[in-house]
Design a protein around this motif. Structure first.
Motif, PDB file in Angstrom:
ATOM      1  N   PHE A  88      22.233  63.277  27.351  1.00 45.59           N
ATOM      2  CA  PHE A  88      21.347  62.919  28.489  1.00 45.59           C
ATOM      3  C   PHE A  88      20.279  61.896  28.137  1.00 45.59           C
ATOM      4  N   PRO A  89      19.852  61.122  29.097  1.00 42.06           N
ATOM      5  CA  PRO A  89      18.713  60.278  28.662  1.00 42.06           C
ATOM      6  C   PRO A  89      17.285  60.882  28.768  1.00 42.06           C
ATOM      7  N   ASP A  90      16.566  60.219  28.127  1.00 36.54           N
ATOM      8  CA  ASP A  90      15.268  61.015  28.227  1.00 36.54           C
ATOM      9  C   ASP A  90      14.435  61.210  29.611  1.00 36.54           C
ATOM     10  N   SER A  91      14.976  60.362  30.532  1.00 38.72           N
ATOM     11  CA  SER A  91      14.482  60.518  31.844  1.00 38.72           C
ATOM     12  C   SER A  91      14.626  61.749  32.629  1.00 38.72           C
ATOM     13  N   ALA A  92      15.697  62.509  31.984  1.00 36.63           N
ATOM     14  CA  ALA A  92      16.108  63.685  32.475  1.00 36.63           C
ATOM     15  C   ALA A  92      15.134  64.938  32.482  1.00 36.63           C
ATOM     16  N   VAL A  93      14.512  64.579  31.457  1.00 34.96           N
ATOM     17  CA  VAL A  93      13.263  65.632  31.302  1.00 34.96           C
ATOM     18  C   VAL A  93      12.363  65.667  32.549  1.00 34.96           C
ATOM     19  N   GLU A  94      12.088  64.345  32.927  1.00 33.04           N
ATOM     20  CA  GLU A  94      11.021  64.183  33.992  1.00 33.04           C
ATOM     21  C   GLU A  94      11.872  64.752  35.185  1.00 33.04           C
ATOM     22  N   ARG A  95      13.026  64.299  35.337  1.00 29.40           N
ATOM     23  CA  ARG A  95      13.888  64.873  36.708  1.00 29.40           C
ATOM     24  C   ARG A  95      13.851  66.467  36.668  1.00 29.40           C
ATOM     25  N   LEU A  96      14.293  67.171  35.364  1.00 31.38           N
ATOM     26  CA  LEU A  96      14.098  68.691  35.579  1.00 31.38           C
ATOM     27  C   LEU A  96      12.764  69.217  36.249  1.00 31.38           C
ATOM     28  N   ARG A  97      11.904  68.541  35.539  1.00 33.47           N
ATOM     29  CA  ARG A  97      10.378  68.874  35.652  1.00 33.47           C
ATOM     30  C   ARG A  97      10.090  68.845  37.434  1.00 33.47           C
ATOM     31  N   PHE A  98      10.589  67.791  37.901  1.00 31.14           N
ATOM     32  CA  PHE A  98      10.451  67.531  39.020  1.00 31.14           C
ATOM     33  C   PHE A  98      11.011  68.646  40.114  1.00 31.14           C
ATOM     34  N   ILE A  99      12.363  68.797  39.676  1.00 30.58           N
ATOM     35  CA  ILE A  99      12.991  69.965  40.166  1.00 30.58           C
ATOM     36  C   ILE A  99      12.531  71.333  40.128  1.00 30.58           C
ATOM     37  N   GLN A 100      11.878  71.763  39.088  1.00 28.18           N
ATOM     38  CA  GLN A 100      11.041  72.885  38.897  1.00 28.18           C
ATOM     39  C   GLN A 100       9.941  72.849  39.601  1.00 28.18           C
ATOM     40  N   GLY A 101       9.249  71.842  39.732  1.00 21.04           N
ATOM     41  CA  GLY A 101       8.038  71.634  40.702  1.00 21.04           C
ATOM     42  C   GLY A 101       8.242  71.848  42.169  1.00 21.04           C
ATOM     43  N   CYS A 102       9.474  71.220  42.635  1.00 21.73           N
ATOM     44  CA  CYS A 102       9.945  71.427  43.999  1.00 21.73           C
ATOM     45  C   CYS A 102      10.283  72.938  44.099  1.00 21.73           C
ATOM     46  N   GLN A 103      10.765  73.617  43.357  1.00 29.43           N
ATOM     47  CA  GLN A 103      11.199  75.096  43.406  1.00 29.43           C
ATOM     48  C   GLN A 103       9.974  75.914  43.541  1.00 29.43           C
ATOM     49  N   ARG A 104       8.994  75.499  42.630  1.00 32.77           N
ATOM     50  CA  ARG A 104       7.744  76.182  42.924  1.00 32.77           C
ATOM     51  C   ARG A 104       7.179  76.301  44.166  1.00 32.77           C
ATOM     52  N   LEU A 105       7.223  74.920  45.062  1.00 27.75           N
ATOM     53  CA  LEU A 105       6.875  74.876  46.279  1.00 27.75           C
ATOM     54  C   LEU A 105       7.598  75.507  47.277  1.00 27.75           C
ATOM     55  N   GLY A 106       8.614  75.965  46.882  1.00 22.72           N
ATOM     56  CA  GLY A 106       9.691  76.840  47.607  1.00 22.72           C
ATOM     57  C   GLY A 106      10.654  76.086  48.241  1.00 22.72           C
ATOM     58  N   LEU A 107      11.015  74.794  47.873  1.00 22.92           N
ATOM     59  CA  LEU A 107      12.002  74.001  48.380  1.00 22.92           C
ATOM     60  C   LEU A 107      13.356  74.474  47.916  1.00 22.92           C
ATOM     61  N   ARG A 108      14.335  74.343  48.522  1.00 22.21           N
ATOM     62  CA  ARG A 108      15.720  74.682  48.418  1.00 22.21           C
ATOM     63  C   ARG A 108      16.397  73.541  47.652  1.00 22.21           C
ATOM     64  N   LEU A 109      17.344  73.903  46.943  1.00 21.09           N
ATOM     65  CA  LEU A 109      17.940  73.015  45.926  1.00 21.09           C
ATOM     66  C   LEU A 109      18.641  72.021  46.890  1.00 21.09           C
ATOM     67  N   LYS A 110      19.002  72.207  47.991  1.00 22.30           N
ATOM     68  CA  LYS A 110      19.653  71.173  48.811  1.00 22.30           C
ATOM     69  C   LYS A 110      18.601  70.108  49.397  1.00 22.30           C
ATOM     70  N   GLU A 111      17.419  70.707  49.684  1.00 20.33           N
ATOM     71  CA  GLU A 111      16.234  69.778  50.047  1.00 20.33           C
ATOM     72  C   GLU A 111      15.943  68.798  48.648  1.00 20.33           C
ATOM     73  N   ILE A 112      15.764  69.355  47.641  1.00 25.25           N
ATOM     74  CA  ILE A 112      15.511  68.845  46.236  1.00 25.25           C
ATOM     75  C   ILE A 112      16.413  67.790  46.170  1.00 25.25           C
ATOM     76  N   GLY A 113      17.677  68.092  46.274  1.00 25.42           N
ATOM     77  CA  GLY A 113      18.654  66.996  46.145  1.00 25.42           C
ATOM     78  C   GLY A 113      18.685  65.668  47.037  1.00 25.42           C
ATOM     79  N   GLU A 114      18.146  65.936  48.433  1.00 28.45           N
ATOM     80  CA  GLU A 114      17.937  64.966  49.184  1.00 28.45           C
ATOM     81  C   GLU A 114      16.858  64.095  48.835  1.00 28.45           C
ATOM     82  N   LEU A 115      15.529  64.718  48.194  1.00 26.66           N
ATOM     83  CA  LEU A 115      14.724  63.951  47.860  1.00 26.66           C
ATOM     84  C   LEU A 115      14.877  62.983  46.676  1.00 26.66           C
TER      85      LEU A 115
END
Length: 136
Positions: A39-66
């Motif tokens: 994985f590239p180093d940028s994957a860490v920031e992407r994972l953190r973005f996904i986790q942050g969105c999940q904490r806000l209650g967004l669904r994985l499909k919605e996160i995928g759209e963003l």
């Protein structure tokens, strides 16, 4: 960076990294000659973005759209605002539902006898004859 290193850097389990890759939230990385994901180093920031969105209650499909919008270089602010406003409305609805549930529970507790022996309740009720009958 291998799966274990990425997972540790982002603070998620290794299985989460693999799941996000399977669902398309993380692009499949190139493989080493030994078959390991790299994985590239940028994957860490992407994972953190996904986790942050999940904490806000967004669904994985919605996160995928963003993420798809972000990946094209377009600003995801407008779609994000719509998603977040919808999530706020869902929370408001859930809060109202919980307030009603709480009021019902308080009424049930208040209808229980607080003095003397507890009489056998009528079938299908919480209360003895003569008390307020609250059905489930």
């Amino acid at each position: 960076m291998r799966v274990a290193e990425l997972a540790a850097a982002a603070g998620v389990p290794r299985d989460t990294v693999r799941y996000y890759e399977r669902t398309g939230l993380l692009a499949p990385p190139p493989r080493t000659s030994g078959g390991y994901r790299s994985f590239p180093d940028s994957a860490v920031e992407r994972l953190r973005f996904i986790q942050g969105c999940q904490r806000l209650g967004l669904r994985l499909k919605e996160i995928g759209e963003l993420l798809s919008l972000r990946d094209t270089g377009e600003c995801p602010c407008e779609p994000a605002e719509a998603l977040l406003r919808r999530r706020i409305a869902e929370i408001d609805e859930e809060t109202a539902r919980l307030a009603t549930l709480r009021a019902d529970l308080v009424r049930m507790v208040d209808s229980l006898p607080d003095d003397g022996p507890c009489l056998d309740p009528e079938p299908g009720t919480w209360c003895a004859p003569g008390k307020e009958v609250t059905r489930c």
